[in-house]
Design an enzyme around this catalytic site. Structure first.
Site, PDB file in Angstrom:
ATOM      1  N   HIS A   5      85.480  77.236  78.934  1.00 48.44           N
ATOM      2  CA  HIS A   5      84.612  76.152  78.471  1.00 48.44           C
ATOM      3  C   HIS A   5      85.401  75.061  77.760  1.00 48.44           C
ATOM      4  O   HIS A   5      86.536  75.268  77.361  1.00 48.44           O
ATOM      5  CB  HIS A   5      83.514  76.686  77.540  1.00 48.44           C
ATOM      6  CG  HIS A   5      84.004  77.221  76.228  1.00 48.44           C
ATOM      7  ND1 HIS A   5      84.188  78.560  76.004  1.00 48.44           N
ATOM      8  CD2 HIS A   5      84.350  76.615  75.071  1.00 48.44           C
ATOM      9  CE1 HIS A   5      84.613  78.754  74.772  1.00 48.44           C
ATOM     10  NE2 HIS A   5      84.722  77.583  74.174  1.00 48.44           N
ATOM     11  N   ARG A   9      81.635  68.261  69.962  1.00 44.32           N
ATOM     12  CA  ARG A   9      80.779  68.173  68.781  1.00 44.32           C
ATOM     13  C   ARG A   9      79.759  67.065  69.007  1.00 44.32           C
ATOM     14  O   ARG A   9      80.109  65.979  69.478  1.00 44.32           O
ATOM     15  CB  ARG A   9      81.613  67.876  67.541  1.00 44.32           C
ATOM     16  CG  ARG A   9      82.460  69.049  67.113  1.00 44.32           C
ATOM     17  CD  ARG A   9      83.254  68.733  65.839  1.00 44.32           C
ATOM     18  NE  ARG A   9      84.039  69.887  65.458  1.00 44.32           N
ATOM     19  CZ  ARG A   9      85.259  70.143  65.918  1.00 44.32           C
ATOM     20  NH1 ARG A   9      85.832  69.320  66.772  1.00 44.32           N
ATOM     21  NH2 ARG A   9      85.912  71.216  65.534  1.00 44.32           N
ATOM     22  N   GLU A  55      80.456  73.698  75.793  1.00 38.91           N
ATOM     23  CA  GLU A  55      79.931  74.207  74.531  1.00 38.91           C
ATOM     24  C   GLU A  55      79.621  73.017  73.644  1.00 38.91           C
ATOM     25  O   GLU A  55      80.521  72.260  73.273  1.00 38.91           O
ATOM     26  CB  GLU A  55      80.958  75.111  73.854  1.00 38.91           C
ATOM     27  CG  GLU A  55      80.575  75.559  72.458  1.00 38.91           C
ATOM     28  CD  GLU A  55      81.718  76.273  71.747  1.00 38.91           C
ATOM     29  OE1 GLU A  55      81.703  76.286  70.506  1.00 38.91           O
ATOM     30  OE2 GLU A  55      82.631  76.796  72.425  1.00 38.91           O
ATOM     31  N   ASN A  59      76.789  70.574  64.130  1.00 40.97           N
ATOM     32  CA  ASN A  59      76.924  70.872  62.697  1.00 40.97           C
ATOM     33  C   ASN A  59      75.714  70.275  61.992  1.00 40.97           C
ATOM     34  O   ASN A  59      75.490  69.062  62.033  1.00 40.97           O
ATOM     35  CB  ASN A  59      78.237  70.288  62.160  1.00 40.97           C
ATOM     36  CG  ASN A  59      79.426  70.998  62.753  1.00 40.97           C
ATOM     37  OD1 ASN A  59      79.578  72.196  62.602  1.00 40.97           O
ATOM     38  ND2 ASN A  59      80.266  70.263  63.461  1.00 40.97           N
ATOM     39  N   HIS A  74      88.047  71.714  71.974  1.00 43.16           N
ATOM     40  CA  HIS A  74      89.137  72.439  72.611  1.00 43.16           C
ATOM     41  C   HIS A  74      88.764  72.864  74.020  1.00 43.16           C
ATOM     42  O   HIS A  74      87.601  72.868  74.380  1.00 43.16           O
ATOM     43  CB  HIS A  74      89.518  73.671  71.780  1.00 43.16           C
ATOM     44  CG  HIS A  74      88.392  74.662  71.621  1.00 43.16           C
ATOM     45  ND1 HIS A  74      87.558  74.663  70.529  1.00 43.16           N
ATOM     46  CD2 HIS A  74      87.959  75.665  72.417  1.00 43.16           C
ATOM     47  CE1 HIS A  74      86.660  75.631  70.666  1.00 43.16           C
ATOM     48  NE2 HIS A  74      86.880  76.256  71.802  1.00 43.16           N
ATOM     49  N   GLU A 117      92.218  77.148  73.336  1.00 40.65           N
ATOM     50  CA  GLU A 117      91.881  78.478  72.846  1.00 40.65           C
ATOM     51  C   GLU A 117      92.175  79.492  73.950  1.00 40.65           C
ATOM     52  O   GLU A 117      91.791  79.302  75.098  1.00 40.65           O
ATOM     53  CB  GLU A 117      90.396  78.527  72.481  1.00 40.65           C
ATOM     54  CG  GLU A 117      89.920  79.860  71.953  1.00 40.65           C
ATOM     55  CD  GLU A 117      88.439  79.841  71.600  1.00 40.65           C
ATOM     56  OE1 GLU A 117      88.024  80.706  70.835  1.00 40.65           O
ATOM     57  OE2 GLU A 117      87.701  78.949  72.085  1.00 40.65           O
TER      58      GLU A 117
END
Length: 140
Positions: A5, A9, A55, A59, A74, A117
């Site tokens: 993925h 944000r 993804e 927040n 990432h 990641e």
């Protein structure tokens, strides 16, 4: 390696879901609310199968728009053996910014400083040295 993925944000989760789902046709495959951290993760894919995902990270307390570069998080790749992968990368001169101390997850960065990641396929490996004691290096 298997591409998993990319994380973005978002300031307004409803607006982002409208764009990605209603306009682009992606489907929400799963959602995780984390009240303790005050954020929500929503995963989107072209289908409910084992396809790469986006993804969306929302927040809860973010009032202003993210600055360029801060909104993208990432890329993520699944690996067969996190320790062997990190060792191999180190021998090629790649810095392990966040070592796999937990036997499951590590972070590296591309030459353009994109965070990547690395996730252990299946269950986490048994925690072992030198990874267990290795500190973070730089940002990830």
């Amino acid at each position: 390696m298997k591409y998993l993925h990319a994380m973005i944000r978002v300031k307004d989760l409803d607006l982002a879901l409208d764009f990605f789902c209603n306009k682009l046709g992606l489907k929400e495959t799963r959602r995780h609310d984390h009240p303790e951290g005050r954020y929500t993760l929503v995963f989107l894919s072209e289908s409910d199968t084992n396809s790469p995902e986006i993804e969306l990270t929302y927040n809860w307390d973010q009032d202003s728009a993210y600055t360029s570069g801060r909104n993208f998080g990432h890329l993520a790749f699944e690996v067969d053996n996190i320790y062997e992968t990190c060792t191999n990368l180190q021998t090629k001169g790649v810095i392990i910014n966040r070592p796999p101390r937990d036997g499951r997850m590590a972070f590296i960065r591309s030459p353009d400083l994109i965070s990547i990641e690395l996730l252990q396929k299946g269950k986490a490996l048994e925690i072992s040295e030198p990874w267990k004691s290795m500190p973070n290096t730089g940002e990830w």
